[in-house]
Motif scaffolding. Structure first.
Motif, PDB file in Angstrom:
ATOM      1  N   PHE A 125      33.075  41.726  35.016  1.00  0.00           N
ATOM      2  CA  PHE A 125      33.632  42.494  33.915  1.00  0.00           C
ATOM      3  C   PHE A 125      33.550  43.997  34.209  1.00  0.00           C
ATOM      4  O   PHE A 125      34.527  44.724  34.118  1.00  0.00           O
ATOM      5  N   GLU A 126      32.357  44.426  34.662  1.00  0.00           N
ATOM      6  CA  GLU A 126      32.133  45.856  34.869  1.00  0.00           C
ATOM      7  C   GLU A 126      32.980  46.384  36.019  1.00  0.00           C
ATOM      8  O   GLU A 126      33.568  47.467  35.930  1.00  0.00           O
ATOM      9  N   ASP A 147      35.699  33.571  33.565  1.00  0.00           N
ATOM     10  CA  ASP A 147      34.725  33.908  32.543  1.00  0.00           C
ATOM     11  C   ASP A 147      34.331  32.668  31.740  1.00  0.00           C
ATOM     12  O   ASP A 147      33.166  32.460  31.413  1.00  0.00           O
ATOM     13  N   SER A 149      43.348  44.213  40.035  1.00  0.00           N
ATOM     14  CA  SER A 149      43.424  44.214  38.579  1.00  0.00           C
ATOM     15  C   SER A 149      44.675  44.955  38.157  1.00  0.00           C
ATOM     16  O   SER A 149      45.212  45.778  38.887  1.00  0.00           O
ATOM     17  N   ILE A 181      39.621  43.127  29.747  1.00  0.00           N
ATOM     18  CA  ILE A 181      38.758  44.188  30.241  1.00  0.00           C
ATOM     19  C   ILE A 181      39.154  45.482  29.536  1.00  0.00           C
ATOM     20  O   ILE A 181      40.290  45.934  29.679  1.00  0.00           O
ATOM     21  N   ALA A 220      36.482  46.749  34.974  1.00  0.00           N
ATOM     22  CA  ALA A 220      36.621  47.841  34.006  1.00  0.00           C
ATOM     23  C   ALA A 220      36.601  49.202  34.686  1.00  0.00           C
ATOM     24  O   ALA A 220      37.366  50.095  34.332  1.00  0.00           O
ATOM     25  N   SER A 255      37.206  41.596  24.178  1.00  0.00           N
ATOM     26  CA  SER A 255      36.418  41.509  25.411  1.00  0.00           C
ATOM     27  C   SER A 255      35.728  40.154  25.473  1.00  0.00           C
ATOM     28  O   SER A 255      35.524  39.610  26.558  1.00  0.00           O
ATOM     29  N   ASP A 308      43.416  43.308  33.241  1.00  0.00           N
ATOM     30  CA  ASP A 308      43.156  41.915  33.557  1.00  0.00           C
ATOM     31  C   ASP A 308      42.890  41.837  35.047  1.00  0.00           C
ATOM     32  O   ASP A 308      43.611  42.441  35.835  1.00  0.00           O
TER      33      ASP A 308
END
Lengths: 438, 345
Positions: free
Chosen positions: B269-270, B251, B280, B323, B273, B318, B110
């Motif tokens: 997001f990327e 989001d 995060s 994530i 991730a 997702s 997250d």
């Protein structure tokens, strides 16, 4: 100079009186104005509250639906090796209903090849639509193999766009719907295949994380069970305690102590009752956590002092002459109470109880401790099923990231207010009905 | 009189012997950050299997572990969600009550974002600037190695490239896991970018922690309550303010608010991730092994949660803002879930 001194003093006195009278009238007018402005202030705040809740929430009673022609393809519903005749329910439960919807969308919008675009297309329909189709087929298995036109719920993002909560005019990557999706939605609208209809699901479903499938029924049932227990326990116990303390108890240090304690308990913050419930009902008696049973017991503890105090006040307001007259013509104290005093005190007791119940209905803090602040999707069937209540549901939805929950939160508040108004209305009706004058 | 006594004792007996034996649904407690993801899985699980939908309480990570570790038996929860790893003290607490085998499953990541309204331009921050803007005590702006009460009123005073507006940040209260993670990752991250403060860690750990973890209380940081939606709404009303909340809220509201880039990395997001976004945290849930097989459906629930269609790159979680982990990690934890491999002793 013939004016006598007495005349002079008389006119001075009148003048003084007139002036004081004028002052008193002025004070009276000021007071009235202040009182009226207090009422107006209260009324305008209430109006503002209602207006904001209703303007936020009324749209939740409608939901966007999309019309699809769905062919109940036997190939997708039953696996080839299973024998549909033998075990229809079990075969139906595992069917690929999402596949049916995808198939229908593909025939509706032919020529979409890219996987990304396909995914966007499928995202227009709520993920819950598949389960609605499944439930329909479970009820009518004979539909397999035929086609049917169905209105299925649209995804919450589509719903928010139609209701104007998502802006179209921003860059594509800044909104949750792509340009393709907007074009498809416009096409559907122009063909009359996308419409807002009454959101019946809101009243029959339990909680869900998909706003378009979320409903208030589970929480409403939870509230009903919880308050049922609270009423069934707190009203008789509260009234009996009030009668005893008011009419039969000896006046001594113990009853004084009890009275002080009851008054104190009425002022204890409700969360304390939750802690007590956790310690006694769940940890000691081993009752199931998150159940309306424990919730009802905790709220009973919370409501009891209110009911006892209101009931005692109601009994006190009955003129003692009535009781004395009954006793004088030979009624026993119990007869005097149940035949004469209690019926006259009943309207006041009912009002007190219903106000106590309405308070209990809006309570969520004590329920936090006993686990009723929880995600419960299944609608509770009995007193020991896990459940939640309306105010908790409002709290949980208010905290959800999906934007469609904003309007549903307000709609849930409207349902709760509806319940409260009904209960207060009931109090008025009961009071009118039982009221006696002397 | 005896009749009353019998009724009374019967009532008592009935309440004492309340059936605490069977429970036919999974009982889950824990973090409010994991709650939105766990509930989606639970709902899916309830719909697609013959089992009942699990009940999920949002108690916070710490509160969840307390309930989870209270003992073995149907009156205690089966699974605890957490937005941080379980502490050794909590494991000890569990063991003391007979909860020995706990299976740890990481579910994904997250991101915590700092965002402002779209009516203003996007803000580019570094961890150090976040620390300077929000800490109660900051290193002396004159350059000496001492701490002074935070003198900064405007962002411009911290860095000339930042806008000349008052520092006003809305964030979660101390009871929130988001706050813990923000303080640990962002504040401490910026704090230890000063070598002399970092050196303090080994000499005086307590002082280091209070320096890095204490947020200012002079009104520049506003505790806006647990409700992240409220923070989003306040940002719209007050475009000068910044807000701190979980990625899923950014989001869902990308048309109204924008995330600030941190150390040059956008909160996408990327970026979360692949770990390049600095704020995060991993999310977990913990399973009581002793309950698997006793309460129906736990193994199936684990299977649903750890399936690719749930936590995979294109899974439905997702879509809700979780994530996903890299594929190798997913395979490892799915393996843990399948074989119920407990935490090592």
């Amino acid at each position: 100079m013939t004016d006598s001194p007495s005349d002079n003093s008389h006119s001075v006195a009148t003048e003084t009186i007139r002036r004081s009278l004028a002052r008193r009238y002025r004070q009276e007018r000021h007071f009235r104005r202040w009182a009226l402005s207090a009422v107006l202030a209260a009324a305008s705040v209430v109006t503002l509250l209602f207006a904001s809740i209703i303007s936020n929430g009324y749209s939740a009673f409608q939901q966007t639906y999309i019309r699809l022609t769905i062919y109940f393809d036997p190939a997708l519903i039953s696996t080839p090796d299973s024998d549909p005749a033998a075990d229809i329910p079990r075969v139906l439960i595992t069917g690929d209903y999402q596949g049916l919807i995808k198939q229908s969308l593909r025939t509706r919008f032919p020529g979409i090849g890219k996987p990304r675009e396909k995914r966007d297309l499928y995202a227009l329909i709520s993920p819950g639509a598949a389960y609605l189709i499944r439930d329909m087929l479970m009820e009518r298995p004979d539909l397999v193999g035929s086609s049917k036109v169905l209105w299925v719920p649209a995804d919450d993002d589509v719903d928010m766009l139609i209701k104007g909560h998502i802006r179209r005019d921003v860059r594509e990557d800044e909104r949750r719907l792509t340009d393709h999706q907007l074009a498809w939605i416009d096409q559907l609208i122009s063909e009359g295949a996308l419409k807002k209809r009454f959101n019946g699901a809101f009243f029959v479903h339990g909680d869900s994380r998909d706003p378009e499938l979320a409903g208030i029924r589970g929480a409403a049932m939870g509230s009903l069970f919880t308050l049922g227990i609270t009423l069934a326990l707190s009203f008789p116990i509260g009234v009996a305690a009030a009668i005893y303390l008011e009419a039969f108890a000896p006046q001594n240090r113990w009853t004084d102590l009890i009275e002080v304690n009851i008054n104190n308990l009425a002022a204890v913050p409700s969360i304390v009752f939750g802690l007590l419930g956790l310690a006694v009902f769940i940890n000691f008696f081993g009752m199931p956590r998150s159940s309306p049973l424990v919730g009802g017991l905790v709220l009973t503890l919370m409501t009891l002092p209110t009911i006892i105090i209101a009931s005692r006040a109601a009994l006190k307001s009955v003129p003692p002459s009535i009781r004395e007259a009954a006793l004088a013509i030979g009624a026993s104290p119990m007869q005097a109470m149940f035949h004469h005093s209690l019926p006259l005190a009943m309207p006041g007791m009912l009002t007190g109880s219903i106000i106590g119940m309405a308070q209990a209905m809006g309570e969520s803090a004590p329920l936090l401790m006993i686990g009723m602040v929880a995600f419960v999707a299944d609608i509770p069937q009995n007193l020991s099923d896990p459940s939640t209540v309306l105010p908790v549901q409002i709290y949980l939805w208010a905290d959800s990231p999906e934007r469609a929950f904003v309007e549903r939160t307000s709609a849930a508040i409207m349902v709760l207010l509806g319940f409260l108004i009904t209960m207060n209305g009931l109090a008025v009706v009961l009071r009118r009905r039982f009221e006696r004058r002397w | 009189m005896t009749r009353y006594q019998t009724t009374l004792s019967l009532m008592f007996a009935a309440s004492l012997s309340y059936p605490a034996s069977a429970r036919d649904y999974i009982d889950i407690v824990g973090s409010s950050t994991v709650y939105p993801f766990a509930t989606v899985v639970a709902e899916q699980f309830g719909r697609t299997t013959p089992f009942k939908t699990p009940k999920i309480e949002s108690t916070g990570s710490g509160g969840g572990f307390k309930l989870f570790c209270a003992g073995i038996g149907v009156q205690y929860p089966d699974i605890a969600n957490a937005s941080r790893q379980i502490k050794t003290s909590e494991i000890d607490n569990c063991r003391a009550r007979g909860v020995d085998d706990i299976v740890e499953i990481k579910i994904g990541y997250d991101g915590i974002v700092i965002a402002n309204s779209k009516q203003r331009s996007q803000i580019r921050l570094t961890l150090r600037e976040i620390f300077l803007a929000l800490a109660k005590q900051v290193p002396d702006p004159q350059g000496s190695q001492t701490l002074v009460a935070n003198p900064y009123r405007s962002w411009r005073e911290i860095n000339d490239a930042l806008p000349d507006s008052r520092i006003e940040v809305l964030g979660p209260p101390p009871t929130s896991g988001t706050r813990d993670a923000f303080v640990e990752l962002a504040m401490e991250g910026g704090c230890k970018s000063y070598p002399w403060i970092k050196a303090m860690k080994d000499i005086d750990g307590k002082r280091y922690k209070s320096t890095c973890h204490t947020l200012r209380e002079d009104g520049a940081f506003v505790e806006a309550g647990e409700n992240d939606n409220l923070i989003v709404q306040k940002l719209e009303k007050n475009p000068r303010a910044l807000g701190i909340f979980g990625f899923s809220f950014l989001d869902q509201n990308s048309d109204r608010i924008q995330g600030s880039s941190i150390n040059g990395v956008e909160p996408t997001f990327e970026a979360i991730a692949d770990g390049s976004y600095p704020i995060s945290r991993p999310l977990f849930f913990y399973v009581k092994k002793a309950h698997v097989g006793k309460v129906p459906g736990i193994a199936e629930y684990l299977q649903e949660f750890t399936s690719e269609k749930a936590w995979g790159d294109d899974g439905y979680l997702s879509g809700k803002g979780l994530i996903p982990m890299p594929e190798g990690e997913r395979r490892k934890f799915a393996e843990y879930a399948r074989n119920l491999i407990p935490l090592s002793q």
